[in-house]
Design a protein around this motif. Sequence first.
Motif, PDB file in Angstrom:
ATOM      1  N   GLU A 215      60.948  21.304  -2.673  1.00 48.48           N
ATOM      2  CA  GLU A 215      60.245  20.065  -2.326  1.00 48.48           C
ATOM      3  C   GLU A 215      58.759  20.173  -2.682  1.00 48.48           C
ATOM      4  O   GLU A 215      58.169  19.251  -3.239  1.00 48.48           O
ATOM      5  CB  GLU A 215      60.435  19.739  -0.845  1.00 48.48           C
ATOM      6  N   ARG A 216      58.152  21.311  -2.343  1.00 46.33           N
ATOM      7  CA  ARG A 216      56.739  21.505  -2.701  1.00 46.33           C
ATOM      8  C   ARG A 216      56.586  21.611  -4.217  1.00 46.33           C
ATOM      9  O   ARG A 216      55.611  21.102  -4.783  1.00 46.33           O
ATOM     10  CB  ARG A 216      56.192  22.751  -2.011  1.00 46.33           C
ATOM     11  N   GLN A 217      57.535  22.257  -4.855  1.00 45.60           N
ATOM     12  CA  GLN A 217      57.502  22.379  -6.318  1.00 45.60           C
ATOM     13  C   GLN A 217      57.493  20.988  -6.961  1.00 45.60           C
ATOM     14  O   GLN A 217      56.684  20.710  -7.855  1.00 45.60           O
ATOM     15  CB  GLN A 217      58.712  23.175  -6.791  1.00 45.60           C
ATOM     16  N   LYS A 218      58.378  20.122  -6.499  1.00 45.34           N
ATOM     17  CA  LYS A 218      58.448  18.767  -7.036  1.00 45.34           C
ATOM     18  C   LYS A 218      57.152  18.005  -6.768  1.00 45.34           C
ATOM     19  O   LYS A 218      56.615  17.330  -7.656  1.00 45.34           O
ATOM     20  CB  LYS A 218      59.630  18.022  -6.413  1.00 45.34           C
ATOM     21  N   ALA A 219      56.627  18.122  -5.546  1.00 44.02           N
ATOM     22  CA  ALA A 219      55.398  17.408  -5.196  1.00 44.02           C
ATOM     23  C   ALA A 219      54.221  17.891  -6.040  1.00 44.02           C
ATOM     24  O   ALA A 219      53.412  17.083  -6.521  1.00 44.02           O
ATOM     25  CB  ALA A 219      55.099  17.596  -3.707  1.00 44.02           C
ATOM     26  N   GLU A 220      54.131  19.204  -6.249  1.00 43.97           N
ATOM     27  CA  GLU A 220      52.991  19.734  -6.999  1.00 43.97           C
ATOM     28  C   GLU A 220      53.108  19.452  -8.491  1.00 43.97           C
ATOM     29  O   GLU A 220      52.092  19.345  -9.184  1.00 43.97           O
ATOM     30  CB  GLU A 220      52.841  21.233  -6.718  1.00 43.97           C
ATOM     31  N   ARG A 221      54.316  19.313  -8.998  1.00 45.75           N
ATOM     32  CA  ARG A 221      54.475  18.853 -10.373  1.00 45.75           C
ATOM     33  C   ARG A 221      53.965  17.419 -10.511  1.00 45.75           C
ATOM     34  O   ARG A 221      53.318  17.074 -11.503  1.00 45.75           O
ATOM     35  CB  ARG A 221      55.942  18.941 -10.801  1.00 45.75           C
ATOM     36  N   GLY A 222      54.268  16.597  -9.509  1.00 44.24           N
ATOM     37  CA  GLY A 222      53.753  15.235  -9.537  1.00 44.24           C
ATOM     38  C   GLY A 222      52.233  15.200  -9.478  1.00 44.24           C
ATOM     39  O   GLY A 222      51.591  14.431 -10.197  1.00 44.24           O
ATOM     40  N   GLN A 223      51.659  16.029  -8.617  1.00 40.95           N
ATOM     41  CA  GLN A 223      50.195  16.122  -8.532  1.00 40.95           C
ATOM     42  C   GLN A 223      49.607  16.576  -9.860  1.00 40.95           C
ATOM     43  O   GLN A 223      48.561  16.072 -10.296  1.00 40.95           O
ATOM     44  CB  GLN A 223      49.811  17.102  -7.422  1.00 40.95           C
ATOM     45  N   ALA A 224      50.283  17.514 -10.523  1.00 39.25           N
ATOM     46  CA  ALA A 224      49.809  18.007 -11.815  1.00 39.25           C
ATOM     47  C   ALA A 224      49.813  16.894 -12.858  1.00 39.25           C
ATOM     48  O   ALA A 224      48.876  16.767 -13.654  1.00 39.25           O
ATOM     49  CB  ALA A 224      50.666  19.182 -12.279  1.00 39.25           C
ATOM     50  N   ALA A 225      50.864  16.091 -12.868  1.00 46.09           N
ATOM     51  CA  ALA A 225      50.941  14.982 -13.825  1.00 46.09           C
ATOM     52  C   ALA A 225      49.806  13.995 -13.593  1.00 46.09           C
ATOM     53  O   ALA A 225      49.168  13.524 -14.550  1.00 46.09           O
ATOM     54  CB  ALA A 225      52.299  14.288 -13.702  1.00 46.09           C
ATOM     55  N   ARG A 226      49.538  13.690 -12.337  1.00 48.84           N
ATOM     56  CA  ARG A 226      48.449  12.753 -12.029  1.00 48.84           C
ATOM     57  C   ARG A 226      47.103  13.343 -12.441  1.00 48.84           C
ATOM     58  O   ARG A 226      46.229  12.627 -12.970  1.00 48.84           O
ATOM     59  CB  ARG A 226      48.466  12.404 -10.533  1.00 48.84           C
ATOM     60  N   LEU A 227      46.911  14.650 -12.214  1.00 44.97           N
ATOM     61  CA  LEU A 227      45.659  15.293 -12.596  1.00 44.97           C
ATOM     62  C   LEU A 227      45.471  15.246 -14.109  1.00 44.97           C
ATOM     63  O   LEU A 227      44.379  14.917 -14.595  1.00 44.97           O
ATOM     64  CB  LEU A 227      45.656  16.747 -12.113  1.00 44.97           C
ATOM     65  N   LEU A 228      46.511  15.559 -14.860  1.00 42.30           N
ATOM     66  CA  LEU A 228      46.399  15.554 -16.322  1.00 42.30           C
ATOM     67  C   LEU A 228      46.083  14.163 -16.847  1.00 42.30           C
ATOM     68  O   LEU A 228      45.248  13.996 -17.742  1.00 42.30           O
ATOM     69  CB  LEU A 228      47.688  16.083 -16.946  1.00 42.30           C
ATOM     70  N   ARG A 229      46.735  13.157 -16.294  1.00 46.95           N
ATOM     71  CA  ARG A 229      46.445  11.786 -16.732  1.00 46.95           C
ATOM     72  C   ARG A 229      45.002  11.410 -16.425  1.00 46.95           C
ATOM     73  O   ARG A 229      44.317  10.782 -17.236  1.00 46.95           O
ATOM     74  CB  ARG A 229      47.407  10.802 -16.060  1.00 46.95           C
ATOM     75  N   ALA A 230      44.525  11.798 -15.251  1.00 44.38           N
ATOM     76  CA  ALA A 230      43.147  11.474 -14.870  1.00 44.38           C
ATOM     77  C   ALA A 230      42.148  12.195 -15.767  1.00 44.38           C
ATOM     78  O   ALA A 230      41.161  11.602 -16.216  1.00 44.38           O
ATOM     79  CB  ALA A 230      42.912  11.840 -13.404  1.00 44.38           C
ATOM     80  N   LEU A 231      42.394  13.476 -16.047  1.00 42.27           N
ATOM     81  CA  LEU A 231      41.482  14.239 -16.897  1.00 42.27           C
ATOM     82  C   LEU A 231      41.473  13.698 -18.320  1.00 42.27           C
ATOM     83  O   LEU A 231      40.408  13.580 -18.939  1.00 42.27           O
ATOM     84  CB  LEU A 231      41.870  15.716 -16.898  1.00 42.27           C
ATOM     85  N   LYS A 232      42.649  13.360 -18.844  1.00 45.14           N
ATOM     86  CA  LYS A 232      42.712  12.811 -20.192  1.00 45.14           C
ATOM     87  C   LYS A 232      41.976  11.476 -20.268  1.00 45.14           C
ATOM     88  O   LYS A 232      41.249  11.202 -21.221  1.00 45.14           O
ATOM     89  CB  LYS A 232      44.167  12.647 -20.623  1.00 45.14           C
ATOM     90  N   SER A 233      42.160  10.648 -19.254  1.00 48.46           N
ATOM     91  CA  SER A 233      41.483   9.346 -19.223  1.00 48.46           C
ATOM     92  C   SER A 233      39.974   9.529 -19.163  1.00 48.46           C
ATOM     93  O   SER A 233      39.210   8.842 -19.853  1.00 48.46           O
ATOM     94  CB  SER A 233      41.979   8.531 -18.024  1.00 48.46           C
ATOM     95  N   ARG A 234      39.519  10.471 -18.345  1.00 51.27           N
ATOM     96  CA  ARG A 234      38.081  10.736 -18.207  1.00 51.27           C
ATOM     97  C   ARG A 234      37.498  11.276 -19.512  1.00 51.27           C
ATOM     98  O   ARG A 234      36.415  10.883 -19.924  1.00 51.27           O
ATOM     99  CB  ARG A 234      37.836  11.738 -17.078  1.00 51.27           C
ATOM    100  N   MET A 235      38.240  12.159 -20.181  1.00 49.77           N
ATOM    101  CA  MET A 235      37.754  12.733 -21.429  1.00 49.77           C
ATOM    102  C   MET A 235      37.637  11.661 -22.506  1.00 49.77           C
ATOM    103  O   MET A 235      36.676  11.638 -23.283  1.00 49.77           O
ATOM    104  CB  MET A 235      38.703  13.841 -21.896  1.00 49.77           C
ATOM    105  N   VAL A 236      38.586  10.738 -22.562  1.00 50.25           N
ATOM    106  CA  VAL A 236      38.528   9.659 -23.551  1.00 50.25           C
ATOM    107  C   VAL A 236      37.338   8.768 -23.293  1.00 50.25           C
ATOM    108  O   VAL A 236      36.616   8.377 -24.216  1.00 50.25           O
ATOM    109  CB  VAL A 236      39.849   8.831 -23.511  1.00 50.25           C
ATOM    110  N   SER A 237      37.066   8.460 -22.006  1.00 50.51           N
ATOM    111  CA  SER A 237      35.942   7.585 -21.694  1.00 50.51           C
ATOM    112  C   SER A 237      34.613   8.251 -22.014  1.00 50.51           C
ATOM    113  O   SER A 237      33.662   7.592 -22.449  1.00 50.51           O
ATOM    114  CB  SER A 237      36.004   7.185 -20.204  1.00 50.51           C
TER     115      SER A 237
END
Length: 239
Positions: A215-237
Amino acid sequence: MAEQFKATLDRLNLELTAVFGGFEGENYGSIPIVEQTVGLVPAATRTARLNEMKAISDFAARLDCDVVALHLGFVPHDANGREYREIVDATKSLCDHVARNDQNLHLETGQESADALVQFMTDTQAKNLFVNFDPANMILYGTGEPIAALRKLGPWVRSVHCKDALWSAHPGETWGQEVPLGEGDVNMVNYLRTLSEIGYTGPLTIEREIPQDPERQKAERGQAARLLRALKSRMVSID
């Protein structure tokens, strides 16, 4: 089973990017145990595992997947030694089989320094041999600073893991500690920027290895996906 799995992927609209090989008897309990048990390096199991990897390649071909990957293991440092040459020959044999399936073979980083892996890739001389770069493994195994290693291995990097870790107090002797993405010593902003610098445009594969707590593994994978999307968006801006 391949046909069933393909149907499941299609139903879920998932893209299969690699099939990873692993073997019975591998043990990641400690760095010395990894050296004794993992990959194609241990002589006692090399032939059987080489044949199994070729079967894995055939299975991946049935899945229309053009990448197979594995941990090769701790390659001996003496490039002139007999065992080193035997491992090079085994890897060449696997690359030849993989090529007949129109596939590439990716070696995951961790057990070797960037310099040692560059030497091995060069000595193997296989046009379809590349690197799956895992920055956290460089820290976990104590084999080198991940960003510098990524730059050295850049010409061979065709797939990556997004994983994070903290350095051990005794790098190379005891394990570092894997942690949620963004909470370790990799520095994910620098990691993504360096991937961009070397021209990497492939998938960002999230890996979080805590199967004892799914359960924690699944949750932290989701957190990782959100972090990567946020970082990529910030880098593009910023760019």
